[in-house]
Motif scaffolding. Structure first.
Motif, PDB file in Angstrom:
ATOM      1  N   GLY A   1       0.707  -1.060   0.152  1.00  0.00           N
ATOM      2  CA  GLY A   1      -0.092  -0.080   0.022  1.00  0.00           C
ATOM      3  C   GLY A   1       0.898   1.130   0.050  1.00  0.00           C
ATOM      4  N   GLY A   2       0.194   2.396  -0.226  1.00  0.00           N
ATOM      5  CA  GLY A   2       0.995   3.660  -0.283  1.00  0.00           C
ATOM      6  C   GLY A   2       1.277   4.036  -1.778  1.00  0.00           C
ATOM      7  N   ASP A   3       1.982   5.094  -1.810  1.00  0.00           N
ATOM      8  CA  ASP A   3       2.110   5.735  -3.079  1.00  0.00           C
ATOM      9  C   ASP A   3       3.642   5.429  -3.425  1.00  0.00           C
ATOM     10  N   LYS A   4       3.903   4.629  -4.534  1.00  0.00           N
ATOM     11  CA  LYS A   4       5.135   4.397  -5.042  1.00  0.00           C
ATOM     12  C   LYS A   4       6.042   5.445  -5.163  1.00  0.00           C
ATOM     13  N   PRO A   5       5.441   6.606  -5.883  1.00  0.00           N
ATOM     14  CA  PRO A   5       6.400   7.629  -6.305  1.00  0.00           C
ATOM     15  C   PRO A   5       6.525   8.638  -4.994  1.00  0.00           C
ATOM     16  N   MET A   6       6.492   8.154  -3.647  1.00  0.00           N
ATOM     17  CA  MET A   6       6.843   8.874  -2.649  1.00  0.00           C
ATOM     18  C   MET A   6       7.937   7.981  -1.993  1.00  0.00           C
ATOM     19  N   ARG A   7       8.225   6.669  -2.397  1.00  0.00           N
ATOM     20  CA  ARG A   7       9.348   5.867  -1.759  1.00  0.00           C
ATOM     21  C   ARG A   7      10.713   6.559  -2.400  1.00  0.00           C
ATOM     22  N   THR A   8      11.793   6.505  -1.686  1.00  0.00           N
ATOM     23  CA  THR A   8      12.875   7.242  -1.860  1.00  0.00           C
ATOM     24  C   THR A   8      14.040   6.339  -2.629  1.00  0.00           C
TER      25      THR A   8
ATOM     26  N   ALA B   1      18.193   7.317  -3.940  1.00  0.00           N
ATOM     27  CA  ALA B   1      19.267   8.026  -3.839  1.00  0.00           C
ATOM     28  C   ALA B   1      18.943   9.285  -2.948  1.00  0.00           C
ATOM     29  N   GLY B   2      18.151   9.071  -2.083  1.00  0.00           N
ATOM     30  CA  GLY B   2      17.819   9.995  -0.926  1.00  0.00           C
ATOM     31  C   GLY B   2      16.764  10.965  -1.311  1.00  0.00           C
ATOM     32  N   ARG B   3      16.044  10.808  -2.339  1.00  0.00           N
ATOM     33  CA  ARG B   3      14.935  11.573  -2.780  1.00  0.00           C
ATOM     34  C   ARG B   3      13.621  10.796  -3.081  1.00  0.00           C
ATOM     35  N   PRO B   4      12.651  11.095  -2.964  1.00  0.00           N
ATOM     36  CA  PRO B   4      11.252  10.592  -3.650  1.00  0.00           C
ATOM     37  C   PRO B   4      11.527  10.209  -5.033  1.00  0.00           C
ATOM     38  N   ILE B   5      11.014   9.235  -5.670  1.00  0.00           N
ATOM     39  CA  ILE B   5      11.124   8.830  -6.762  1.00  0.00           C
ATOM     40  C   ILE B   5      10.388   9.866  -7.742  1.00  0.00           C
ATOM     41  N   LEU B   6       9.291  10.425  -7.151  1.00  0.00           N
ATOM     42  CA  LEU B   6       8.529  11.671  -7.937  1.00  0.00           C
ATOM     43  C   LEU B   6       9.360  12.684  -8.221  1.00  0.00           C
ATOM     44  N   ASP B   7      10.482  13.161  -7.378  1.00  0.00           N
ATOM     45  CA  ASP B   7      11.385  13.930  -7.591  1.00  0.00           C
ATOM     46  C   ASP B   7      12.138  13.716  -8.941  1.00  0.00           C
ATOM     47  N   HIS B   8      12.700  12.271  -8.992  1.00  0.00           N
ATOM     48  CA  HIS B   8      13.564  12.347 -10.066  1.00  0.00           C
ATOM     49  C   HIS B   8      12.736  12.155 -11.279  1.00  0.00           C
ATOM     50  N   VAL B   9      11.463  11.708 -11.371  1.00  0.00           N
ATOM     51  CA  VAL B   9      10.378  11.689 -12.443  1.00  0.00           C
ATOM     52  C   VAL B   9      10.207  13.139 -12.958  1.00  0.00           C
ATOM     53  N   ILE B  10      10.033  14.141 -12.094  1.00  0.00           N
ATOM     54  CA  ILE B  10       9.644  15.445 -12.357  1.00  0.00           C
ATOM     55  C   ILE B  10      11.056  16.161 -13.139  1.00  0.00           C
ATOM     56  N   GLU B  11      11.972  15.721 -12.413  1.00  0.00           N
ATOM     57  CA  GLU B  11      13.483  16.348 -12.796  1.00  0.00           C
ATOM     58  C   GLU B  11      13.554  15.967 -14.071  1.00  0.00           C
ATOM     59  N   ARG B  12      13.277  14.853 -14.788  1.00  0.00           N
ATOM     60  CA  ARG B  12      13.631  14.215 -16.100  1.00  0.00           C
ATOM     61  C   ARG B  12      12.515  14.693 -17.080  1.00  0.00           C
TER      62      ARG B  12
ATOM     63  N   PHE C   1      12.952   1.453 -16.040  1.00  0.00           N
ATOM     64  CA  PHE C   1      12.629   0.684 -14.763  1.00  0.00           C
ATOM     65  C   PHE C   1      12.025   1.279 -13.910  1.00  0.00           C
ATOM     66  N   ASN C   2      10.992   0.289 -13.430  1.00  0.00           N
ATOM     67  CA  ASN C   2       9.825   1.067 -12.611  1.00  0.00           C
ATOM     68  C   ASN C   2      10.160   0.026 -11.252  1.00  0.00           C
ATOM     69  N   ALA C   3       9.935   0.994 -10.061  1.00  0.00           N
ATOM     70  CA  ALA C   3       9.984   0.136  -8.761  1.00  0.00           C
ATOM     71  C   ALA C   3       8.803  -0.132  -8.289  1.00  0.00           C
ATOM     72  N   ASN C   4       8.372  -1.588  -8.600  1.00  0.00           N
ATOM     73  CA  ASN C   4       7.093  -2.247  -8.238  1.00  0.00           C
ATOM     74  C   ASN C   4       7.360  -2.912  -6.770  1.00  0.00           C
ATOM     75  N   THR C   5       8.290  -3.243  -6.461  1.00  0.00           N
ATOM     76  CA  THR C   5       8.468  -4.293  -5.288  1.00  0.00           C
ATOM     77  C   THR C   5       9.705  -3.403  -4.259  1.00  0.00           C
ATOM     78  N   VAL C   6       9.652  -3.995  -3.190  1.00  0.00           N
ATOM     79  CA  VAL C   6      10.666  -3.824  -2.207  1.00  0.00           C
ATOM     80  C   VAL C   6      12.071  -4.133  -2.841  1.00  0.00           C
ATOM     81  N   GLU C   7      12.024  -5.254  -3.477  1.00  0.00           N
ATOM     82  CA  GLU C   7      13.560  -5.687  -4.136  1.00  0.00           C
ATOM     83  C   GLU C   7      13.702  -4.708  -5.517  1.00  0.00           C
ATOM     84  N   ASP C   8      12.740  -4.070  -5.999  1.00  0.00           N
ATOM     85  CA  ASP C   8      12.842  -3.465  -7.212  1.00  0.00           C
ATOM     86  C   ASP C   8      13.693  -1.817  -6.545  1.00  0.00           C
ATOM     87  N   LEU C   9      13.142  -1.526  -5.514  1.00  0.00           N
ATOM     88  CA  LEU C   9      13.726  -0.195  -4.764  1.00  0.00           C
ATOM     89  C   LEU C   9      15.084  -0.399  -4.639  1.00  0.00           C
ATOM     90  N   ALA C  10      15.636  -1.579  -3.921  1.00  0.00           N
ATOM     91  CA  ALA C  10      17.025  -1.820  -3.576  1.00  0.00           C
ATOM     92  C   ALA C  10      17.832  -1.920  -5.055  1.00  0.00           C
TER      93      ALA C  10
END
Length: 212
Positions: free
Chosen positions: A26-33, A35-46, A192-201
């Protein structure tokens, strides 16, 4: 008017963040971090520099995204029918709020390595093919929700979703003609998309391998 100073038409970007992240508990995947920032930050930056404005498609309380200062638009079709509903919401929002825009580029909110030439290459491909839609591929995999959409097709898309119950993105795009644009999947797959905890790693490892 050209998209973000480039030689293509004005294009609104939509980040699709409507998923429920069940594979992460549960929760919002784009808010997972990553490199020290929410994934959403990386998406917006690009993607933001490539677009003439950016909106976020998300359901539920929009206040949770307030820190990013983007318009948050919910699905306009009931029962969370998937990414096509988010794309439809963006097309309808563009028609109402940005009449100068005829194109919408979409990307998931959990893809931290999006290519910086995404929108330009999608436009080039749809012009070359003479079709109103374009989607991204990498390696041997298609990414049907990473694409370029013509605002004028919004009513057709609404009919497909509401009256036909259509859910598969590729079934709808095939009706109108779609150009596929390939990016290399190595050394880092840009989709590449972060769907699982393993993907985040794995995303952390990949981020560390990229040049600063």
């Amino acid at each position: 008017m050209t998209g973000a100073g480039a030689a293509y038409p004005a294009t609104l970007g939509v980040i699709l963040a409507g998923g429920l992240a069940r594979r992460m508990g549960g929760g919002d995947k784009p808010m997972r971090t990553v490199a020290g920032r929410p994934i959403l930050d990386h998406v917006i930056e690009r993607i933001a520099p490539q677009c003439d404005g950016l909106v976020l498609n998300a359901n539920g309380d929009p206040a949770r995204f307030a820190a990013w200062g983007l318009p948050v638009i919910a699905d306009t079709v009931e029962d969370y029918p998937g990414p096509l509903a988010g794309i439809l919401a963006a097309l309808e929002w563009a028609a109402e709020h940005r009449p100068d825009v005829e194109w919408v580029a979409s990307a998931p909110g959990d893809c931290p390595f999006l290519p910086r030439d995404l929108v330009s290459r999608l436009h080039e491909a749809r012009v070359a093919a003479g079709v109103p839609l374009a989607v991204a591929t990498s390696g041997e995999q298609a990414h049907p929700v990473v694409g370029l959409w013509q605002v004028g097709l919004r009513q057709d898309l609404r009919q497909a979703l509401v009256e036909e119950g259509l859910r598969r993105v590729d079934r709808w795009t095939a009706r109108h003609g779609v150009a596929a644009v390939a990016w290399p999947a190595l050394p880092v797959d840009p989709f590449f998309n972060a769907n699982t905890v393993e993907d985040l790693a794995e995303a952390e490892r990949l981020a560390a391998s990229l040049p600063a």
